[in-house]
Write a protein that holds these residues in place. Structure first.
Motif, PDB file in Angstrom:
ATOM      1  N   TYR A  23       4.121   4.075   3.011  1.00 32.83           N
ATOM      2  CA  TYR A  23       3.919   2.791   2.351  1.00 32.83           C
ATOM      3  C   TYR A  23       3.901   1.663   3.380  1.00 32.83           C
ATOM      4  CZ  TYR A  23       8.987   2.067   2.835  1.00 32.83           C
ATOM      5  OH  TYR A  23      10.257   1.926   3.337  1.00 32.83           O
ATOM      6  N   TYR A  80     -10.214  -1.859  -2.759  1.00 31.76           N
ATOM      7  CA  TYR A  80     -10.250  -0.933  -1.636  1.00 31.76           C
ATOM      8  C   TYR A  80     -11.222  -1.414  -0.554  1.00 31.76           C
ATOM      9  CZ  TYR A  80      -9.926   3.653   0.659  1.00 31.76           C
ATOM     10  OH  TYR A  80      -9.691   4.675   1.543  1.00 31.76           O
ATOM     11  N   ASN A 139       0.855  -1.182   0.000  1.00 34.30           N
ATOM     12  CA  ASN A 139       0.000   0.000   0.000  1.00 34.30           C
ATOM     13  C   ASN A 139       0.891   1.231   0.000  1.00 34.30           C
ATOM     14  OD1 ASN A 139      -2.996  -0.850   0.494  1.00 34.30           O
ATOM     15  ND2 ASN A 139      -1.786  -2.129   1.868  1.00 34.30           N
ATOM     16  N   TYR A 163       0.529   5.596  -0.415  1.00 31.90           N
ATOM     17  CA  TYR A 163      -0.436   6.682  -0.512  1.00 31.90           C
ATOM     18  C   TYR A 163       0.266   8.028  -0.383  1.00 31.90           C
ATOM     19  CZ  TYR A 163      -0.521   4.476   4.142  1.00 31.90           C
ATOM     20  OH  TYR A 163      -0.186   3.804   5.292  1.00 31.90           O
ATOM     21  N   ASN A 202      -6.533   8.429   4.198  1.00 30.74           N
ATOM     22  CA  ASN A 202      -6.380   7.958   2.824  1.00 30.74           C
ATOM     23  C   ASN A 202      -6.610   6.460   2.651  1.00 30.74           C
ATOM     24  OD1 ASN A 202      -5.708   9.227   0.410  1.00 30.74           O
ATOM     25  ND2 ASN A 202      -3.638   9.699   1.055  1.00 30.74           N
ATOM     26  N   ASN A 203      -5.926   5.700   3.480  1.00 31.10           N
ATOM     27  CA  ASN A 203      -5.844   4.262   3.254  1.00 31.10           C
ATOM     28  C   ASN A 203      -6.962   3.491   3.935  1.00 31.10           C
ATOM     29  OD1 ASN A 203      -4.182   2.483   1.733  1.00 31.10           O
ATOM     30  ND2 ASN A 203      -3.480   1.560   3.639  1.00 31.10           N
ATOM     31  N   GLY A 219      -2.375   0.176  -3.820  1.00 28.24           N
ATOM     32  CA  GLY A 219      -2.552  -0.914  -2.883  1.00 28.24           C
ATOM     33  C   GLY A 219      -2.725  -2.252  -3.561  1.00 28.24           C
ATOM     34  N   ARG A 263     -10.279   8.075  -0.297  1.00 28.05           N
ATOM     35  CA  ARG A 263      -9.100   8.114  -1.157  1.00 28.05           C
ATOM     36  C   ARG A 263      -8.776   9.545  -1.589  1.00 28.05           C
ATOM     37  NH1 ARG A 263     -11.525   3.059  -4.516  1.00 28.05           N
ATOM     38  NH2 ARG A 263     -13.387   3.921  -3.508  1.00 28.05           N
ATOM     39  N   ASN A 318      -3.234  11.531   5.133  1.00 27.42           N
ATOM     40  CA  ASN A 318      -2.979  10.547   6.180  1.00 27.42           C
ATOM     41  C   ASN A 318      -3.406  11.086   7.543  1.00 27.42           C
ATOM     42  OD1 ASN A 318      -1.831   9.067   4.125  1.00 27.42           O
ATOM     43  ND2 ASN A 318       0.262   9.693   4.628  1.00 27.42           N
ATOM     44  N   GLN A 345       5.906  -1.265   7.722  1.00 32.64           N
ATOM     45  CA  GLN A 345       5.315   0.003   7.306  1.00 32.64           C
ATOM     46  C   GLN A 345       6.284   1.144   7.566  1.00 32.64           C
ATOM     47  OE1 GLN A 345       1.071   1.060   8.142  1.00 32.64           O
ATOM     48  NE2 GLN A 345       1.942   2.696   9.397  1.00 32.64           N
ATOM     49  N   VAL A 352      -3.628   6.790  -4.314  1.00 25.31           N
ATOM     50  CA  VAL A 352      -3.627   5.700  -3.333  1.00 25.31           C
ATOM     51  C   VAL A 352      -3.335   4.409  -4.090  1.00 25.31           C
ATOM     52  CG1 VAL A 352      -4.920   4.448  -1.578  1.00 25.31           C
ATOM     53  CG2 VAL A 352      -5.308   6.891  -1.885  1.00 25.31           C
TER      54      VAL A 352
END
Length: 419
Positions: free
Chosen positions: A111, A418, A100, A102, A312-313, A414, A317, A321, A132, A412
């Motif tokens: 990420y 989603y 992922n 973003y 975002n994640n 991934g 979207r 963050n 992460q 975004v």
């Protein structure tokens, strides 16, 4: 593969011989997946009454498993109103990386990279973890065995050490904190029947907040470390039917938690619950409409460390963050997916979406939902690169553009849809 002749033969046999029984259940086409595991999950057994509705339910369940790309069945007569049932399995490749990424238009970048095995020991167990980078480094390990003890009972164990830079909102100002959450979780898994399942367990975790920069207040601590115990209940109703990249049906997931704190003065105990309602509808041969509505509610403590996050994640979207927090949330994600190209194992899918949501501020009232400063609306478009024979091998790219107050825009990336 089911044929028309077998279908009519079966109908005729059942019409004239209601006592038709299963001589044997055979599993073929599988390599890594254990045949004994498939038989363990199946309701059709040797000696049972031959019932096409039970067989169809078995096939629907098998197609939900990460280890299976597709499943069909055949029925063959043996002797004296007995029949062999054959389940044909097309396996997925199940050692899967996850990713992922973003960004937003203020150059924010984060990420998450992971690796998971979704068919450990050929018994549909999941084991893996992720790393992460979101300013700080984080990692996690996860193990889940839904059918460890029987067709109904399983176990999940998770460990996480998550560190991020989190905005904290108070007195119409913002401060940024280094936030760390270390946790270990144990869940018992119970599948009541084909559509209904439960998870129940405990999560022991430590939260650590360290002030970095921004506004300050004597009422908001700059350093805070607290131990917590979380009691979790998840109820899932799942009536989804999968056909490779297409999904149809309804799913509801209720997540209810009670979090007890050892520092009630700064981080009081609270209740939190949310429900995800998901609806999928096929349109023609290439279209798929997908929607998710999340309704969330928590104890309305007037604290800058509120549990729901605008991110975002997670929910919208392109928004950024962790740009806001609240004690209640309404979020709608809806999109139309269309297959643009398909050949053998490869699918190129396009999508157009709208993500929208609103939040109740900590200590606020439900009128907050209607205030323009709390509403986020982000339409956008995206593409999906799909491998049909590798579980969750869907690389997605979405670009969301805000049309509400204080809007941003961003990409975004991934693995997996989603929602």
């Amino acid at each position: 593969m089911k044929t028309l002749s077998i279908f009519f033969f079966l109908l005729t046999s059942l019409a004239y011989a209601q006592d038709a029984t299963v001589a044997d259940l055979k599993v073929q086409g599988n390599k890594k997946l254990k045949s004994s595991f498939v038989k363990k999950l199946s309701n059709i057994k040797a000696g049972a009454k031959l019932d096409s509705t039970i067989i169809e339910a078995d096939i629907k369940l098998l197609k939900r498993l990460p280890s299976i790309a597709n499943a069909t069945y055949q029925v063959f007569p043996v002797l004296d109103n007995t029949y062999n049932v054959v389940y044909n399995i097309e396996e997925n490749f199940t050692i899967i990386p996850s990713a992922n990424v973003y960004t937003t238009n203020d150059d924010e970048f984060a990420y998450r990279l992971g690796l998971y095995e979704f068919n450990l020991f050929g018994r549909n167990m999941t084991f893996g973890g992720f790393y992460q980078k979101d300013i700080y480094s984080s990692y996690a390990l996860k193990f889940k065995a839904p059918y460890l003890f029987s067709r109904q009972f399983g176990l999940a164990v998770n460990y996480q050490d998550l560190t991020t830079q989190e905005p904290v909102f108070f007195d119409n100002t913002t401060a940024d904190y280094k936030y760390n959450n270390q946790s270990i979780e144990v869940l018992g898994l119970f599948q009541l029947d084909f559509k209904n399942s439960f998870e129940l367990g405990l999560n022991y975790f430590t939260e650590d907040y360290e002030y970095k920069f921004g506004a300050t207040s004597p009422d908001v601590p700059q350093d805070l470390r607290v131990h917590k115990l979380l009691y979790k209940l998840i109820y899932e109703y799942n009536n989804l039917d999968y056909d490779f990249q297409y999904v149809e049906g309804f799913r509801s997931i209720l997540n209810f938690q009670y979090v007890s704190s050892r520092n009630e003065a700064q981080l009081p105990s609270f209740l939190i619950g949310w429900n995800d309602f998901q609806y999928f509808k096929r349109f023609g041969n290439k279209g798929n409409w997908a929607s998710r509505l999340r309704l969330g509610l928590a104890t309305n403590n007037d604290t800058p460390f509120a549990p729901f996050s605008v991110d975002n994640n997670l929910n919208i979207r392109g928004v950024g963050n962790s740009i806001d927090r609240g004690t209640a949330a309404i979020v709608l994600n809806t999109e139309y997916r269309h297959t643009l190209y398909e050949k053998d194992w490869f699918v190129l899918q396009g999508n157009a979406f709208v993500d929208a949501g609103s939040w109740r501020k900590p200590g606020g009232d439900f009128g907050n939902f209607g205030q323009s400063k709390n509403v986020r609306v982000y339409p956008g478009v995206g593409v999906r690169f799909i491998h049909k024979k590798i579980f969750n091998a869907i690389f997605r790219i979405d670009y969301g553009i805000g049309v509400s107050e204080g809007a941003t825009q961003g990409l975004v990336f991934g693995i997996g849809q989603y929602f």
